[in-house]
Each structure stands twice: as structure tokens, then as C-alpha cells.
Design a protein around this motif. Structure first.
Motif, short mmCIF file in Angstrom:
data_model
loop_
_atom_site.label_atom_id
_atom_site.label_comp_id
_atom_site.label_asym_id
_atom_site.label_seq_id
_atom_site.Cartn_x
_atom_site.Cartn_y
_atom_site.Cartn_z
N GLY A 147 29.96 35.24 17.09
CA GLY A 147 31.37 35.62 17.08
C GLY A 147 31.86 36.32 18.32
N VAL B 284 40.64 37.14 17.78
CA VAL B 284 40.08 36.05 16.98
C VAL B 284 40.25 36.45 15.51
N ILE C 133 36.62 32.44 12.49
CA ILE C 133 35.65 31.59 13.20
C ILE C 133 35.18 30.53 12.21
N LYS D 247 34.97 26.74 16.07
CA LYS D 247 36.42 26.83 16.31
C LYS D 247 36.85 28.27 16.12
N PHE D 248 37.45 28.82 17.16
CA PHE D 248 37.99 30.17 17.11
C PHE D 248 39.49 30.07 16.87
N LEU E 171 42.89 31.88 16.84
CA LEU E 171 43.42 33.05 17.53
C LEU E 171 44.77 33.45 16.95
N SER F 147 44.11 28.07 19.09
CA SER F 147 42.68 27.98 18.82
C SER F 147 41.92 27.47 20.04
#
Length: 108
Positions: free
Chosen positions: A26, A35, A38, A55-56, A58, A63
């Protein structure tokens, strides 16, 4: 979309895998954007097959997706940015790219 390459050796592949593991642990923020979630597709999500993809999500409805190449020592980055206009979106995307590039290359 962007690619960040490592040396084309076993060490390069090992570095790529090590960095992917760090991403799975992370990040709190990317380019000063928090973020908020996750998604680890290695566990299989929403009926999709398992895949070595992170995939983060945001803040600000944006993302960053990170995945290793399956054939070369490269990490591929995909950006999805929401902003008021194209100029602002491109600026945010560049900031996210620079953050990820610095983060990745400072780890090897």
C-alpha cells in the motif's frame, strides 16, 4: 500509459517483483492525492480472473493502475484522471507519473 524499465536480467525481473510487492503493501498517497482504496486483482475481483495488477483509487475520482510486464522487466502504469479541463488533467497525470517513477526507481 507509461512504462518504467529495468535491466533485462534476472536481477531486473527480481527488482520488478520486489516493487510490486511494495505496492501490494500500500501507499498512503500518490502525488499528494490520498489513496482511498487499493484493489489487488491478484485475489480476483468482481468475477475477473486473478492477475498481478494493483489499482490505487485516489481522491478526486482518479486512479493509477500498476502491473508488471509478463515478458520484460518493465512496470506498466495506467492513469485515469478526472479534472475540470484537459490541461488540469494532464498536469495531474504528469504529477502522478513523476511520483510513481521516483518511487519505483528509488526502490532499486
Amino acid at each position: 500509459q507509461a512504462e518504467l524499465s529495468f535491466e533485462n536480467t534476472i536481477e531486473g525481473f527480481n527488482k520488478m517483483q520486489k516493487i510490486m510487492q511494495i505496492f501490494k503493501e500500500g501507499l498512503e498517497a500518490i502525488a499528494n492525492r490520498k489513496v482511498i482504496e487499493i484493489l489487488d486483482y491478484n485475489k480476483g475481483l468482481n468475477g475477473l480472473p486473478k492477475s498481478n495488477v494493483i489499482k490505487f483509487i485516489l481522491e478526486g475520482n482518479s486512479s493509477v493502475v500498476v502491473r508488471p510486464s509478463g515478458t520484460e522487466p518493465k512496470i506498466k502504469l495506467y492513469f485515469s484522471i478526472s479534472a475540470k479541463n484537459k490541461e488540469t488533467a494532464m498536469k495531474i497525470e504528469n504529477e502522478c507519473y513523476e511520483f510513481m517513477k521516483d518511487f519505483i526507481y528509488s526502490r532499486h
